[in-house]
Design an enzyme around this catalytic site. Sequence first.
Site, PDB file in Angstrom:
ATOM      1  N   ARG A 150       0.866  -1.182   0.000  1.00 15.28           N
ATOM      2  CA  ARG A 150       0.000   0.000   0.000  1.00 15.28           C
ATOM      3  C   ARG A 150       0.899   1.228   0.000  1.00 15.28           C
ATOM      4  O   ARG A 150       2.035   1.178   0.489  1.00 15.28           O
ATOM      5  CB  ARG A 150      -0.907   0.014   1.221  1.00 15.28           C
ATOM      6  CG  ARG A 150      -1.832  -1.188   1.355  1.00 15.28           C
ATOM      7  CD  ARG A 150      -2.674  -1.066   2.620  1.00 15.28           C
ATOM      8  NE  ARG A 150      -3.615  -2.171   2.775  1.00 15.28           N
ATOM      9  CZ  ARG A 150      -3.360  -3.272   3.485  1.00 15.28           C
ATOM     10  NH1 ARG A 150      -2.198  -3.398   4.091  1.00 15.28           N
ATOM     11  NH2 ARG A 150      -4.261  -4.237   3.573  1.00 15.28           N
ATOM     12  N   LYS A 174      -2.393  -2.406   7.964  1.00 16.06           N
ATOM     13  CA  LYS A 174      -3.510  -1.835   8.703  1.00 16.06           C
ATOM     14  C   LYS A 174      -3.602  -2.456  10.089  1.00 16.06           C
ATOM     15  O   LYS A 174      -3.424  -3.659  10.249  1.00 16.06           O
ATOM     16  CB  LYS A 174      -4.819  -2.064   7.935  1.00 16.06           C
ATOM     17  CG  LYS A 174      -4.924  -1.271   6.636  1.00 16.06           C
ATOM     18  CD  LYS A 174      -6.274  -1.465   5.978  1.00 16.06           C
ATOM     19  CE  LYS A 174      -6.421  -0.606   4.737  1.00 16.06           C
ATOM     20  NZ  LYS A 174      -7.747  -0.783   4.084  1.00 16.06           N
ATOM     21  N   HIS A 257      -2.361   2.762  -6.117  1.00 17.06           N
ATOM     22  CA  HIS A 257      -3.000   1.485  -5.785  1.00 17.06           C
ATOM     23  C   HIS A 257      -3.093   0.561  -6.993  1.00 17.06           C
ATOM     24  O   HIS A 257      -3.281  -0.649  -6.838  1.00 17.06           O
ATOM     25  CB  HIS A 257      -4.393   1.720  -5.195  1.00 17.06           C
ATOM     26  CG  HIS A 257      -4.770   0.702  -4.162  1.00 17.06           C
ATOM     27  ND1 HIS A 257      -4.115   0.575  -2.957  1.00 17.06           N
ATOM     28  CD2 HIS A 257      -5.731  -0.254  -4.156  1.00 17.06           C
ATOM     29  CE1 HIS A 257      -4.658  -0.414  -2.258  1.00 17.06           C
ATOM     30  NE2 HIS A 257      -5.639  -0.935  -2.955  1.00 17.06           N
ATOM     31  N   ARG A 260      -0.553  -2.146  -6.799  1.00 17.62           N
ATOM     32  CA  ARG A 260      -0.945  -3.226  -5.886  1.00 17.62           C
ATOM     33  C   ARG A 260      -1.935  -4.161  -6.573  1.00 17.62           C
ATOM     34  O   ARG A 260      -1.863  -5.393  -6.426  1.00 17.62           O
ATOM     35  CB  ARG A 260      -1.540  -2.625  -4.620  1.00 17.62           C
ATOM     36  CG  ARG A 260      -1.952  -3.611  -3.546  1.00 17.62           C
ATOM     37  CD  ARG A 260      -2.277  -2.851  -2.269  1.00 17.62           C
ATOM     38  NE  ARG A 260      -3.112  -3.573  -1.341  1.00 17.62           N
ATOM     39  CZ  ARG A 260      -2.665  -4.382  -0.394  1.00 17.62           C
ATOM     40  NH1 ARG A 260      -1.358  -4.590  -0.272  1.00 17.62           N
ATOM     41  NH2 ARG A 260      -3.490  -4.991   0.436  1.00 17.62           N
ATOM     42  N   HIS A 283      -4.437  -9.055   3.654  1.00 17.87           N
ATOM     43  CA  HIS A 283      -5.887  -9.025   3.797  1.00 17.87           C
ATOM     44  C   HIS A 283      -6.309  -9.946   4.944  1.00 17.87           C
ATOM     45  O   HIS A 283      -5.909 -11.103   4.985  1.00 17.87           O
ATOM     46  CB  HIS A 283      -6.572  -9.495   2.513  1.00 17.87           C
ATOM     47  CG  HIS A 283      -6.493  -8.502   1.400  1.00 17.87           C
ATOM     48  ND1 HIS A 283      -6.685  -8.849   0.068  1.00 17.87           N
ATOM     49  CD2 HIS A 283      -6.234  -7.169   1.403  1.00 17.87           C
ATOM     50  CE1 HIS A 283      -6.549  -7.778  -0.689  1.00 17.87           C
ATOM     51  NE2 HIS A 283      -6.274  -6.748   0.104  1.00 17.87           N
ATOM     52  N   TYR A 292      -9.463 -10.204  -6.988  1.00 17.33           N
ATOM     53  CA  TYR A 292      -8.349 -10.257  -7.936  1.00 17.33           C
ATOM     54  C   TYR A 292      -8.339 -11.524  -8.766  1.00 17.33           C
ATOM     55  O   TYR A 292      -7.460 -11.708  -9.614  1.00 17.33           O
ATOM     56  CB  TYR A 292      -7.020 -10.130  -7.186  1.00 17.33           C
ATOM     57  CG  TYR A 292      -6.837  -8.800  -6.523  1.00 17.33           C
ATOM     58  CD1 TYR A 292      -6.626  -7.650  -7.278  1.00 17.33           C
ATOM     59  CD2 TYR A 292      -6.886  -8.671  -5.148  1.00 17.33           C
ATOM     60  CE1 TYR A 292      -6.461  -6.415  -6.676  1.00 17.33           C
ATOM     61  CE2 TYR A 292      -6.721  -7.433  -4.533  1.00 17.33           C
ATOM     62  CZ  TYR A 292      -6.507  -6.325  -5.301  1.00 17.33           C
ATOM     63  OH  TYR A 292      -6.354  -5.097  -4.706  1.00 17.33           O
TER      64      TYR A 292
END
Length: 322
Positions: A150, A174, A257, A260, A283, A292
């Site tokens: 990210r 995150k 992004h 990514r 994730h 994806y």
Amino acid sequence: MSIADWDAIIDGHLARQAVERGLSRHSLESYARDLRDFLDYCRSINLEPREFDARALTAYLENLGQRGLAPSSQRRHLSSLRGLAREMVDRGILANQPAPALKLRTRQRPLPRTLGRREIAMLIDACDRSTVRGLRDRAMLEMAYGCGLRVSELVSLKLSQVNLAAGVVVVFGKGSKERMVPMGRSAIEALSEYLRHRGEPPDSAPATAKPSVRRGQKPSPYVFLSRLGGPMTRQGFFKTLKGWASRDPRLSWVSPHTLRHCFATHLLEGGADLRAVQEMLGHSDISTTQIYTHLSKSHLRRAHRQYHPRAISRPTRPSPEN
């Protein structure tokens, strides 16, 4: 309780979110914006905290729709308010959760737009390697695409997180979640070349100028440095990427992004396991990674031709006897 009590309730909730969930500054700012918007709405209709029920929540969501907010933004607001409501129930301000089963109309998530391998190569090769700035930008693009970082993870990357000898980078994503991502040869080579000249003025030719770190100045722990010697910012990388992409009109739409998206898509097209891609992307839910699994039509066509028994040639029918 009165309308004035909303401020203390929301401020306390945000403070607990920061401590208990370890949310990043950007996530907290997003929560705060949503809840401040709800606070303004409550003030406009004189809604007190104890009056926060299913009817009030539904009316607020309808208000968001009338103001033109996209369904994805409405879902984010709803998620923020559910968290606030749970805490209000725990503190005895509310007796029940306002409409815990309330759901917005589902909307098919748009597929991410990606670049092909040749377009990625064109973008990275556009970086001018005759300057330290160009070496930095090339290394950032290689890391973003080669490791699926990210933009916030990329610009906050520190030297202590990179192990070039082992070919891995430790990433804090995150919620401060830690993950280890392999580095490919191209990313290692680009980053190694930049690090050899990292202390030199950005606009100088590599190895031809004195280091920009002044005597007595503490060296920066960050990998990617700006012109002033501090860490690169999200906005700075965005401008940098747009600058190189603007050289080809076909790449003008690219955002940080996008790299990514390309990382995940190209891995899956190459046969990578979905779980492995999920882990490398950081994730927490595999459903986020599953978006994806979309593949280009040409890739699907190639797979069909290669594996389906009746895709290459049509079986001949026996000629009818006379």
